[in-house]
Design a protein around this motif. Structure first.
Motif, PDB file in Angstrom:
ATOM      1  N   ALA A 106       0.743  -0.788   0.210  1.00 38.63           N
ATOM      2  CA  ALA A 106       0.046   0.102   0.003  1.00 38.63           C
ATOM      3  C   ALA A 106       0.560   1.595   0.022  1.00 38.63           C
ATOM      4  N   LEU A 107       0.929   2.424  -0.800  1.00 35.18           N
ATOM      5  CA  LEU A 107       1.120   3.546  -1.008  1.00 35.18           C
ATOM      6  C   LEU A 107      -0.111   4.842  -0.095  1.00 35.18           C
ATOM      7  N   SER A 108       0.426   5.300   1.078  1.00 32.26           N
ATOM      8  CA  SER A 108      -0.056   7.007   1.322  1.00 32.26           C
ATOM      9  C   SER A 108       0.954   7.843   1.301  1.00 32.26           C
ATOM     10  N   SER A 109      -0.040   8.965   1.480  1.00 31.43           N
ATOM     11  CA  SER A 109       0.716  10.068   0.974  1.00 31.43           C
ATOM     12  C   SER A 109       0.833  10.940   2.132  1.00 31.43           C
ATOM     13  N   VAL A 110       1.746  11.853   2.119  1.00 33.78           N
ATOM     14  CA  VAL A 110       1.505  12.972   3.464  1.00 33.78           C
ATOM     15  C   VAL A 110       2.221  14.020   2.469  1.00 33.78           C
ATOM     16  N   SER A 111       1.551  14.364   1.539  1.00 33.65           N
ATOM     17  CA  SER A 111       1.386  15.695   0.950  1.00 33.65           C
ATOM     18  C   SER A 111       1.663  17.222   1.084  1.00 33.65           C
ATOM     19  N   GLU A 112       1.257  17.821   1.997  1.00 32.50           N
ATOM     20  CA  GLU A 112       2.225  18.489   2.944  1.00 32.50           C
ATOM     21  C   GLU A 112       3.830  18.702   2.961  1.00 32.50           C
TER      22      GLU A 112
END
Length: 355
Positions: A106-112
């Motif tokens: 799984a890939l998650s994003s911490v866009s900040e």
């Protein structure tokens, strides 16, 4: 914390064989994946090189993505549970209190991490980076004998805050395998992924039309009938490929459309637009000096992810063929569209022989 074994690069498959199998929708037949295989897959997707830089490009090296492993100890040889990958320590950190709802990655994003530098434009960069990471994951999975299924989630990152799940890739036992690749052996997949980098300076000598077409075919063309060397994540392919040829032997200067079904270039706008394209790409020298600039175009957040898939293929094929490239997302969209005749540009990727 579970320390992974040191990644060992294999002599096979070649990059082109893995791309061909991906286009065929079937993995290679190989022995069951062991812990060394898991370490290699994770390195391919988010591995740390030289203590900092990763195996996929990231705008400003901001690295907004987090990679997780979900294991049921059926296909992946890890104790049941969920693990966060720690790239620069090559370790897995157990995530407590979470069961493995599936088996895979799984890939998650911490866009900040990215938007704090690039503002709203950063959300596009994050989605493109998701595509880069997924393409390396797909190539790695087919090279380790896995079939897979992808679930994309939460692509409208502008509406979300904090760490957000963007993709799940479930590994599956293969029911058929990829056989019959007849081309020359070529460079190993593992070596190409490990040595990929962003190249911004090029020799004065140009590239040939044949070199350019080979790069485009193995990045965005129909390698097999109806199948490109990356998965169709949506109902249809969303990204179109163009190229501005400045110093390509056999081609008049101008912008060309790459037709994936025939692997041919069709003129869009002839003439030298080097200076204008350079000005609208924030005067980045690589755009002005490169023999060719690949332009990837598409509309919508889904196209931005697919742009990353294609962009990663361009990086890998350029590395394989002794060429260099860099993914450029910072430019004036309207200005680039006006001077090239290409609507909705997403990436500029200069291509040339590394200086």
């Amino acid at each position: 914390m579970y320390t992974l074994p040191k990644v060992q690069h294999r002599d096979a498959p070649s990059l082109r064989e893995a791309l061909w199998c991906l286009a065929n929708g079937a993995p290679l037949e190989c022995s069951p994946c062991d812990v060394r295989g898991v370490a290699r897959i994770l390195f391919h997707v988010q591995g740390c090189r030289d203590g900092r830089f990763r195996t996929v490009p990231s705008a400003g090296a901001t690295y907004p993505l987090e990679l997780y492993v979900y294991s049921r100890n059926v296909l992946l040889p890890l104790d049941q549970g969920v693990y966060r990958y720690r790239p620069c320590s090559s370790a897995l950190e157990p995530v407590g209190g979470v069961g493995a709802a599936f088996e895979g990655f799984a890939l998650s994003s911490v866009s900040e991490r990215t938007t704090s530098f690039y503002g709203l434009r950063g959300y596009r960069y994050v989605r493109q980076e998701v595509g880069h990471a997924l393409q390396n994951l797909y190539l790695s999975l087919v090279s380790h004998g896995f079939s897979f299924a992808t679930r994309l989630q939460s692509l409208k990152l502008e509406e979300l805050v904090g760490e957000t799940r963007v993709a799940e890739v479930e590994v599956q036992r293969a029911t058929s395998y990829c056989r019959g690749f007849l081309l020359e052996r070529g460079e190993p997949l593992d070596k190409v992924i490990a040595s990929r980098s962003s190249i911004r300076t090029y020799r004065k000598e140009g590239v040939s039309e044949e070199q350019l077409l080979t790069l485009l075919k193995w990045s965005a063309g129909n390698v097999v009938e109806g199948g490109r060397p990356y998965p169709k994540l949506f109902s249809d392919y969303l990204v179109e490929t163009y190229v501005f040829a400045r110093s390509v032997k056999g081609l008049e200067r101008g912008v060309y459309f790459f037709e994936p079904s025939t692997a041919e270039l069709e003129p869009v706008k002839l003439g030298d637009i080097s200076e204008e394209l350079w000005r609208h790409s924030l005067r980045q020298p690589s755009v002005l000096k490169a023999p060719a600039v690949v332009i990837l175009a598409g509309e919508g957040v889904e196209a931005e992810v697919e742009c990353g898939l294609v962009g990663q293929n361009i990086y890998l094929n350029a590395t394989h063929d002794g060429l260099g490239t860099v993914a450029i997302g910072a430019f004036d969209d309207e200005g680039v569209a006006r001077v090239t005749g290409v609507e909705n540009p997403l990436y500029l990727m200069p291509v040339g022989k590394p200086a």
